[in-house]
Design a protein around this motif. Structure first.
Motif, PDB file in Angstrom:
ATOM      1  N   LYS A 126      -1.986   6.073  -6.642  1.00  0.00           N
ATOM      2  CA  LYS A 126      -3.592   6.446  -6.226  1.00  0.00           C
ATOM      3  C   LYS A 126      -4.162   6.933  -7.594  1.00  0.00           C
ATOM      4  CE  LYS A 126      -6.862   9.337  -3.852  1.00  0.00           C
ATOM      5  NZ  LYS A 126      -7.680  10.175  -2.668  1.00  0.00           N
ATOM      6  N   LYS A 127      -4.695   6.351  -7.960  1.00  0.00           N
ATOM      7  CA  LYS A 127      -5.234   6.372  -9.395  1.00  0.00           C
ATOM      8  C   LYS A 127      -4.485   6.015 -10.730  1.00  0.00           C
ATOM      9  CE  LYS A 127      -9.779   8.643  -7.785  1.00  0.00           C
ATOM     10  NZ  LYS A 127     -10.593   9.783  -7.561  1.00  0.00           N
ATOM     11  N   GLY A 128      -3.149   5.659 -10.903  1.00  0.00           N
ATOM     12  CA  GLY A 128      -2.173   5.670 -11.137  1.00  0.00           C
ATOM     13  C   GLY A 128      -1.839   6.336 -11.080  1.00  0.00           C
ATOM     14  N   LYS A 203       5.543   0.514  -2.532  1.00  0.00           N
ATOM     15  CA  LYS A 203       4.382   1.215  -3.375  1.00  0.00           C
ATOM     16  C   LYS A 203       2.956   1.165  -2.881  1.00  0.00           C
ATOM     17  CE  LYS A 203       6.165   2.151  -7.487  1.00  0.00           C
ATOM     18  NZ  LYS A 203       6.474   1.602  -8.379  1.00  0.00           N
ATOM     19  N   PHE A 204       2.036   1.557  -2.018  1.00  0.00           N
ATOM     20  CA  PHE A 204       1.140   2.552  -0.929  1.00  0.00           C
ATOM     21  C   PHE A 204      -0.149   2.087  -1.908  1.00  0.00           C
ATOM     22  CE2 PHE A 204      -1.670   3.564   2.030  1.00  0.00           C
ATOM     23  CZ  PHE A 204      -2.030   1.870   2.437  1.00  0.00           C
ATOM     24  N   ARG A 205      -0.636   1.037  -2.485  1.00  0.00           N
ATOM     25  CA  ARG A 205      -1.463   1.159  -3.208  1.00  0.00           C
ATOM     26  C   ARG A 205      -2.486   1.870  -2.790  1.00  0.00           C
ATOM     27  NH1 ARG A 205      -2.066  -0.961  -8.356  1.00  0.00           N
ATOM     28  NH2 ARG A 205      -0.873  -2.212  -8.015  1.00  0.00           N
ATOM     29  N   ILE A 206      -3.583   3.104  -2.851  1.00  0.00           N
ATOM     30  CA  ILE A 206      -4.759   3.673  -1.937  1.00  0.00           C
ATOM     31  C   ILE A 206      -5.546   3.278  -3.457  1.00  0.00           C
ATOM     32  CG2 ILE A 206      -6.506   5.685  -0.993  1.00  0.00           C
ATOM     33  CD1 ILE A 206      -3.349   6.645  -0.375  1.00  0.00           C
TER      34      ILE A 206
END
Length: 263
Positions: A126-128, A203-206
């Motif tokens: 999340k946000k890098g 890696k699960f991107r939010i």
């Protein structure tokens, strides 16, 4: 192909207007050290730069198609019908595999003991910033009483082709939470067995446009709980189990973070 790569892993990515992150998703599959991977990409007739991206990577994609669908899970079902691997993983078009050795590490667990499904750890992006989510073995009843899919994350769930045929794919009555329903049905099947493996899978991107961030899942999750007779379980049992599970989850993740920070 190496002699140790006898298991074929099918990875399915479904996408629609996914130009922002799709290249990273495909690269994470392309760069896997394990070679016996069937990669299927199902596009929902994108109108942005998604199709040119898919074509650019076509030599690293086993099969792809672009056609209208009635939602993400309809597209996943199309991919499942095309899958020829021993196990299947659904990799979202905005997620990536955790490392270049992810599939190799998973297969090493699979060849040690054969199960109908496997699931592992997730890394939230999340946000890098990365945050590892440490998980643990759960039963069908525990996953139901948790009221969420958190403990068996869909992007970290490998299902055998045999079990998927029994489950008959995803229930299209659910537009946003069919994955929770699918995994509950897998865990509920008394003839099938699964295993938690201590491997970082995805890696699960939010981000703002993700389904997880949209809040659209909640109403469907309530319907799924009703379907599984959750509300027939005594209230105090539900309440106690819920807090025990989530407190344990919080504790092991705080401890994991503390060890990693000290390390």
């Amino acid at each position: 192909m190496k002699a140790s790569e006898t298991l074929k892993i099918t990875i399915i990515t479904v996408c629609k207007n996914s130009e922002q992150f799709l290249s990273e998703t495909i690269e994470s599959v392309k760069n896997q050290s394990y070679q016996n991977i069937e990669y299927i990409v199902i596009d929902g007739r994108s109108v942005d730069n998604t199709i040119p991206i898919i074509k650019h990577y076509s030599s690293h994609i086993s099969l792809w198609k672009s056609e209208e669908d009635i939602g993400m899970y309809d597209a996943i079902n199309k991919g499942l019908r095309l899958a020829t691997g021993d196990y299947i993983l659904i990799l979202n078009s905005d997620d990536v595999l955790a490392t270049n050795d992810t599939i190799k590490n998973v297969v090493e667990q699979m060849i040690t003991e054969t199960f109908d499904y496997y699931y592992g750890n997730m890394i939230k992006l999340k946000k890098g910033k990365l945050k590892k989510v440490k998980l643990f073995p759960v039963t069908y009843k525990q996953l139901l009483l948790s009221t969420h899919g958190t403990f068996v994350p869909h992007p970290c769930f490998f299902v055998s082709v045999k079990l998927d045929k029994i489950l008959a794919g995803y229930n299209l009555a659910y537009r946003y939470a069919a994955d929770y329903d699918y995994i509950l049905r897998a865990l509920a099947n008394i003839d099938c067995k699964g295993k938690f493996i201590n491997v970082d899978i995805t890696k699960f991107r939010i981000h703002n446009s993700s389904i997880t961030a949209s809040g659209k899942i909640h109403k469907e999750r309530i319907k799924i709980l009703h379907k599984n007779k959750y509300y027939r379980i005594p209230y105090l049992t539900r309440l106690g189990s819920y807090y025990i599970l989530w407190i344990y989850y919080k504790i092991i993740n705080v401890l994991h973070f503390y060890k990693a920070d000290k390390g």
